[in-house]
Design a protein around this motif. Structure first.
Motif, PDB file in Angstrom:
ATOM      1  N   ARG A  97     -73.754  77.550  40.647  1.00 47.80           N
ATOM      2  CA  ARG A  97     -72.294  77.195  40.626  1.00 47.80           C
ATOM      3  C   ARG A  97     -71.657  77.005  41.993  1.00 47.80           C
ATOM      4  O   ARG A  97     -71.958  78.092  42.493  1.00 47.80           O
ATOM      5  N   LEU A  98     -70.597  76.132  41.892  1.00 52.29           N
ATOM      6  CA  LEU A  98     -70.095  76.148  43.336  1.00 52.29           C
ATOM      7  C   LEU A  98     -68.682  75.857  43.005  1.00 52.29           C
ATOM      8  O   LEU A  98     -68.296  74.967  42.299  1.00 52.29           O
ATOM      9  N   ASP A  99     -67.734  76.673  43.634  1.00 58.04           N
ATOM     10  CA  ASP A  99     -66.477  76.605  43.227  1.00 58.04           C
ATOM     11  C   ASP A  99     -66.173  75.211  44.149  1.00 58.04           C
ATOM     12  O   ASP A  99     -66.512  74.792  45.261  1.00 58.04           O
ATOM     13  N   SER A 100     -64.987  74.495  43.554  1.00 67.16           N
ATOM     14  CA  SER A 100     -64.588  73.090  44.193  1.00 67.16           C
ATOM     15  C   SER A 100     -64.028  73.451  45.462  1.00 67.16           C
ATOM     16  O   SER A 100     -63.971  72.498  46.450  1.00 67.16           O
ATOM     17  N   GLU A 101     -63.385  74.544  45.683  1.00 66.89           N
ATOM     18  CA  GLU A 101     -62.748  74.853  47.048  1.00 66.89           C
ATOM     19  C   GLU A 101     -63.812  74.906  48.018  1.00 66.89           C
ATOM     20  O   GLU A 101     -63.619  75.015  49.405  1.00 66.89           O
ATOM     21  N   ALA A 102     -65.203  75.183  47.580  1.00 68.06           N
ATOM     22  CA  ALA A 102     -66.223  75.251  48.850  1.00 68.06           C
ATOM     23  C   ALA A 102     -66.851  74.165  49.011  1.00 68.06           C
ATOM     24  O   ALA A 102     -67.583  73.836  49.824  1.00 68.06           O
ATOM     25  N   ILE A 103     -66.035  72.960  48.489  1.00 68.26           N
ATOM     26  CA  ILE A 103     -66.787  71.493  48.821  1.00 68.26           C
ATOM     27  C   ILE A 103     -65.875  70.836  49.836  1.00 68.26           C
ATOM     28  O   ILE A 103     -64.689  70.748  49.370  1.00 68.26           O
ATOM     29  N   GLU A 104     -66.348  70.262  50.885  1.00 67.34           N
ATOM     30  CA  GLU A 104     -65.682  69.531  51.603  1.00 67.34           C
ATOM     31  C   GLU A 104     -66.000  68.069  51.583  1.00 67.34           C
ATOM     32  O   GLU A 104     -67.148  67.740  51.374  1.00 67.34           O
ATOM     33  N   GLY A 125     -72.200  80.728  51.475  1.00 66.14           N
ATOM     34  CA  GLY A 125     -72.590  81.435  52.621  1.00 66.14           C
ATOM     35  C   GLY A 125     -72.797  80.822  54.008  1.00 66.14           C
ATOM     36  O   GLY A 125     -71.985  79.843  54.560  1.00 66.14           O
ATOM     37  N   ASP A 126     -74.022  81.020  54.547  1.00 68.81           N
ATOM     38  CA  ASP A 126     -74.262  80.297  55.774  1.00 68.81           C
ATOM     39  C   ASP A 126     -75.003  78.984  55.380  1.00 68.81           C
ATOM     40  O   ASP A 126     -75.179  78.235  56.253  1.00 68.81           O
ATOM     41  N   ARG A 127     -75.332  78.853  54.033  1.00 69.26           N
ATOM     42  CA  ARG A 127     -75.698  77.356  53.916  1.00 69.26           C
ATOM     43  C   ARG A 127     -74.984  76.392  53.784  1.00 69.26           C
ATOM     44  O   ARG A 127     -73.962  76.552  52.992  1.00 69.26           O
ATOM     45  N   LEU A 128     -75.356  75.080  53.832  1.00 70.09           N
ATOM     46  CA  LEU A 128     -74.641  73.881  53.666  1.00 70.09           C
ATOM     47  C   LEU A 128     -75.513  73.067  52.767  1.00 70.09           C
ATOM     48  O   LEU A 128     -76.802  72.755  52.896  1.00 70.09           O
ATOM     49  N   LEU A 129     -74.953  72.570  51.705  1.00 68.20           N
ATOM     50  CA  LEU A 129     -75.497  71.778  50.786  1.00 68.20           C
ATOM     51  C   LEU A 129     -74.865  70.326  50.818  1.00 68.20           C
ATOM     52  O   LEU A 129     -73.793  70.234  50.607  1.00 68.20           O
ATOM     53  N   ILE A 130     -75.861  69.442  50.807  1.00 71.67           N
ATOM     54  CA  ILE A 130     -75.296  67.996  50.642  1.00 71.67           C
ATOM     55  C   ILE A 130     -75.250  67.568  49.457  1.00 71.67           C
ATOM     56  O   ILE A 130     -76.170  67.455  48.724  1.00 71.67           O
TER      57      ILE A 130
END
Length: 141
Positions: A97-104, A125-130
């Motif tokens: 699950r990913l909060d919408s605030e964590a999506i750029e 955290g330190d990971r970036l997810l495309i």
């Protein structure tokens, strides 16, 4: 706070995510039948319980080098709008699950990939997810 549930997978060292609501199932790679004159990124079709489903090589679609299939390679079967198709990935990582605030929004350079495929970048955290925009994966563009 709104959040999205994502299926994450890898292509090489990059990690990607797709909305879990689009995922029908994740399968091991069955025999793939080549289709003459199909676009280069379409590996062919598979028979999934009597349904013929096209399979897209995301590595090919994104201009990445082809690699040999491993025990971790999978096909993620998706339904986007009315189309059902599979995407071949190097490995499925997790469901999260990913909060919408964590999506750029996608960076202007779009990570060397065609920006029409990228919906945004998620930070965990330190990971970036495309995060992928799948409506265009099967398109001719």
């Amino acid at each position: 706070m709104a959040e999205e549930q994502l299926v994450t997978f890898s292509l090489g060292s990059e990690e990607f995510g797709v909305n879990i609501m689009l995922v029908q199932e994740i399968i091991r790679i069955p025999p793939i039948t080549r289709v003459p004159k199909a676009p280069s990124y379409v590996e062919g079709v598979i028979n999934l319980r009597g349904n013929v489903i096209p399979v897209v090589s995301l590595r090919n679609r994104f201009g990445m080098d082809r690699v040999e299939e491993t025990d971790l390679s999978r096909i993620i079967v998706l339904q986007v709008e009315a189309k059902v198709f599979g995407i071949r990935v190097d490995g499925v990582t997790e469901v999260l699950r990913l909060d919408s605030e964590a999506i750029e929004p996608p960076p202007p350079v779009a990570l060397g990939m065609d920006s029409q495929f990228i919906r945004g970048v998620g930070k965990i955290g330190d990971r970036l997810l495309i995060l992928l925009e799948l409506e265009h994966i099967m398109g001719e563009s």
